[in-house]
Write an enzyme that holds these catalytic residues in place. Structure first.
Site, PDB file in Angstrom:
ATOM      1  N   ASP A  39       0.978  -1.175   0.075  1.00 56.20           N
ATOM      2  CA  ASP A  39      -0.054   0.172  -0.204  1.00 56.20           C
ATOM      3  C   ASP A  39       1.028   1.330   0.004  1.00 56.20           C
ATOM      4  O   ASP A  39       2.140   1.308   0.221  1.00 56.20           O
ATOM      5  CB  ASP A  39      -1.026   0.109   1.387  1.00 56.20           C
ATOM      6  CG  ASP A  39      -0.066   0.046   2.435  1.00 56.20           C
ATOM      7  OD1 ASP A  39       0.595   0.860   2.953  1.00 56.20           O
ATOM      8  OD2 ASP A  39      -0.353  -1.016   3.187  1.00 56.20           O
ATOM      9  N   GLU A  58      22.124 -22.845 -18.338  1.00 56.73           N
ATOM     10  CA  GLU A  58      21.070 -22.010 -17.632  1.00 56.73           C
ATOM     11  C   GLU A  58      21.765 -20.944 -17.077  1.00 56.73           C
ATOM     12  O   GLU A  58      21.238 -19.554 -17.109  1.00 56.73           O
ATOM     13  CB  GLU A  58      20.138 -22.637 -16.630  1.00 56.73           C
ATOM     14  CG  GLU A  58      19.261 -23.722 -17.105  1.00 56.73           C
ATOM     15  CD  GLU A  58      18.668 -24.739 -16.022  1.00 56.73           C
ATOM     16  OE1 GLU A  58      17.487 -24.835 -16.215  1.00 56.73           O
ATOM     17  OE2 GLU A  58      19.327 -25.242 -15.233  1.00 56.73           O
TER      18      GLU A  58
END
Ligand code: DGJ
Length: 743
Positions: free
Chosen positions: A534, A614
């Site tokens: 928030d 990877e």
């Protein structure tokens, strides 16, 4: 001047770049709201014709005149028990038991700069251009004044609001409700969009027509919550991403909140938003005052995406006070999903070494480093090192990490305590509990009573000591339960209704002290993922862990939902292992990175389990992110795709404000056997300019996965668009980078 007082018309008008907001000192000194919408000049009070409405009370002072009541005209800040039967913004109770509020204009003042609030975060005035309007309303019978505060940010297109209530009487005054904002929209056919969710599935947009009666969005968890984010949009029934009127309202508050929207008997809408009032009360002695949290308001005439962009800029530029809000963030690697609680120093240093080799900047040690914490049943509150796992303490570990050339970050959950902890054994009364009842446990933990200054001070000193003693560059501040059992031995019976808000004030006080004293530390908020995502938290912490769900396909939805109110730069997002730990879904590594780049980018996996191929890809991803990072942080964000929630793909674009570069990212979420061509139009480009385009396809199988380059006019990309080559396979992704060719 962005605030104008017209003495003849008795109007006060606030102008931002594209919007106007007007109020008028109306009959009998009632402050009426006359307009909020697209920028327009003049006195709008004529829009609101007096009307005799059946069963609506008329002010006594009007005598036999029945043509005016408070029950239907738009009010600036509604009282209670005084002739307006719609949602109340302010409700107070005097010693006599008389309650309500009948608010009349007393005075106003226009001043330069932004206003501040006692103990609460409020937007700053970074450019020295903000102006403040203060309008004081009074109810002499109850002995109160309500000072309505408006901060006008013309360039940023946002108006902030808050209210300061003062007890002007000689007895005590009890606030039963004190909303931050009341906004009446007398005309229009509105949809309400709000952002609901649950743990690991936060901020899902839901849009529905506003019906007669009251709809509400809120939390009683003393946290803004996973369930209902404190942000709502009211938009025209036909508004879409790129067109239509919309209003956004965002409370700058992290505690229990409530936003109510009413469609009244005349079809008008009223929004009232602020601290949740159901279990709230606040006692004011004579002369004492109470500040409500701030709320941000924005109106856009050109659709939901423009509304989001304004909130993004405002949060980055005016609300967030951390220096990291506008500077490059480190690429981090966090060990949580790599080890959970199961680690020792060797394992951590091995991960950190790999992190360095991959190109990360920061290693973060998550939960499990303190007390005797080997699972989530104990030790919260014991913020000293777990010698069993890390013999010799944090010092050698941090030195090891720093010697690798990495910054060091640490997880804490300072507002909590485990029953099995030294802290709890020493201070059992510091945890929230109702007398005579065993407290509810959640994740086997209790919540500390931050309303008590000694508890908040203890948290501050404990963390400050950690930050002084060790070279810590980053803190992940977690919060893993909702608060219940609200009762505090430190408050008298009649003040227990203050507890929830006082806990939030205590949290802000601690955050304010720590962030001011340690500005070099990057703080990331977290609450079991995004349970306290928030504007209040973002005033202090520039980023918040978006969700505990790290599955990139789920994250597409969560991050897109979050993007309605919050900028990408504040959404913590990590590349995690495949199959994903929360959903079991397998996704390509590059797709995971494309999705995490739409946020505060990092990794949360064990690099030791990666193949060399990877690892090479990750090095390339980090290099790519570093190239795009300033653009992703500062640029304007666009949700791409005509529909609100496209079915087969997710796409978003970030364009620099100068329109000289842009990055569009795309993930195919539902590959089809015989797909229609995937065609998208770009946004945020200069139609007159020419751009080089570089398309990179990731994990899209075989021949069609070729990089493509070309030169296109801005107009062609904006209006004709771009057709992607067919993408094939499980969740392939693409990025299109555009660079303006200098004239
Ligand atoms: C919840 C957080 O969201 C996770 O990322 C992790 O830090 C755990 N808590 C640790 O307990």
């Amino acid at each position: 001047m962005s605030i104008v007082y017209d003495a003849a018309a008795r109007t006060l008008t606030l102008n931002t770049r594209d919007s106007s907001y007007q109020m008028q000192i109306g009959p009998l000194g009632y402050l009426l709201h006359t307009y909020y919408g697209r920028r327009a000049e003049g006195d709008m009070s004529g829009l609101h014709l007096p009307k005799d409405v059946g069963f609506s009370p008329n002010p006594h002072a009007l005598g036999a005149e029945r043509g005016w009541s408070l029950d239907t005209p738009p009010q600036e800040y509604s009282g209670a028990n005084a002739g307006d039967h719609r949602l109340h913004a302010l409700k107070a109770e005097a010693e006599s038991g008389a309650w309500g509020a009948d608010l009349h204009y007393l005075r106003h003042e226009i001043r330069p700069g932004a206003y501040t609030l006692e103990g609460l975060p409020a937007a700053l005035d970074p450019e020295g251009c903000a102006e403040t309007l203060s309008v004081t309303l009074a109810d002499p019978a109850l002995g109160l004044e309500a000072e309505l505060l408006y901060g006008v940010y013309e360039r940023l297109d946002v108006i902030t609001r808050a209210v300061r209530v003062t007890n002007t009487g000689s007895g005590t005054l009890r606030l039963r409700k004190a909303a931050s904002v009341c906004l009446d929209l007398p005309f229009g056919d509105w949809d309400l969009i709000h952002f609901h969710g649950r743990h690991a599935m936060e901020r899902q947009p839901e849009r529905a027509p506003l019906l007669h009666g009251v709809q509400s969005v809120g939390s009683e968890r003393v946290a803004s919550s996973h369930q209902h984010n404190p942000f709502v949009i009211l938009c025209d029934r036909h508004a879409a991403q790129y067109g239509g009127d919309c209003y956004g309202l965002m409370p700058v508050y992290s505690g229990s909140h409530l936003t109510q929207v009413e469609r009244d008997q005349m079809g008008a809408a009223r929004i009232v938003s602020g601290i949740r009032d159901e279990d709230f009360s606040w006692t004011l002695g004579p002369g004492e005052r109470f500040d409500t949290p701030q709320a941000l308001l924005c109106f856009r005439h050109d659709g939901l995406n423009a509304l989001s962009q304004r909130f993004h800029r405002f949060i980055r530029e005016a609300l967030c006070r951390s220096r990291f809000s506008r500077t490059r963030r480190p690429v981090l690697l966090n060990n949580w999903e790599a080890t959970y609680f199961n680690f020792d120093r060797e394992k951590i240093l091995a991960i950190a070494k790999e992190a360095k080799e991959l190109g990360a900047d920061l290693f973060v040690l998550d939960d499990g480093w303190f007390g005797k914490r080997n699972d989530d049943h104990s030790s919260l509150g014991d913020w000293f090192v777990n010698e069993q796992k890390l013999p010799g303490g944090l010092e050698p570990l941090i030195r090891g990490v720093k010697d690798l050339g990495l910054q060091f970050g640490l997880w804490v959950e300072p507002e909590m305590v485990s029953e099995d902890s030294e802290l709890y054994r020493a201070h059992p009364d510091w945890a929230l509990k109702v007398p005579g009842r065993e407290p509810f446990l959640s994740r086997s933990q209790l919540a500390l009573d931050l309303s008590r200054p000694e508890v908040a001070d203890w948290i501050y000193h404990t963390l400050a000591e950690l930050l002084r003693r060790y070279e810590i560059d980053y803190i992940k501040w977690d919060f893993n339960r909702s608060l219940t059992d609200l009762w505090s031995p430190a408050l008298p019976a009649e003040r227990q209704g203050e507890l929830a808000h006082r806990c939030t004030l205590g949290l802000y006080r601690v955050m304010e002290r720590l962030t001011a004293e340690f500005p070099q530390v990057l703080f990331e908020g977290c609450a079991g993922g995004g349970g306290r995502f928030d504007a209040g938290m973002l005033a202090f912490f520039p980023q918040i862990w978006c969700s505990d769900d790290t599955d990139p396909i789920e994250r597409l939805v969560i991050q897109r939902g979050s993007s309605y109110g919050y900028p990408l730069s504040c959404m913590g997002a990590h590349v995690s292992a495949s199959p994903n730990h929360q959903t079991g879904r397998r996704t390509p590594l590059d797709t995971r990175a494309v999705v995490a780049m739409a946020g505060g980018f990092g990794y949360e996996l064990d690099p030791g389990k990666l193949s060399e191929e990877e690892k090479d890809r990750i090095r390339a991803q980090i290099a790519r992110f570093r190239r795009y990072e300033p653009l992703l942080r500062e640029g304007d964000y666009y949700r791409i795709g005509e529909e609100e929630d496209p079915a087969d793909f997710a796409a978003w674009q970030v364009a620099s404000r100068e329109r000289d570069e842009s990055l569009l990212s795309l993930v195919l979420t539902h590959p089809r056997a015989n797909p229609a061509p995937l065609h998208l139009r770009f946004r945020g480009l200069d139609p007159e300019a020419r751009y080089t385009l570089r398309l990179e396809l990731f994990d899209a199988c075989a021949a069609e996965g070729m990089p493509r380059e070309g030169v296109y006019s801005g107009g062609a990309l904006l209006y004709a668009g771009f057709t992607f080559p067919r993408m094939f396979g499980d969740y392939p992704s693409a990025q299109v980078y555009l660079k303006k060719i200098a004239d």
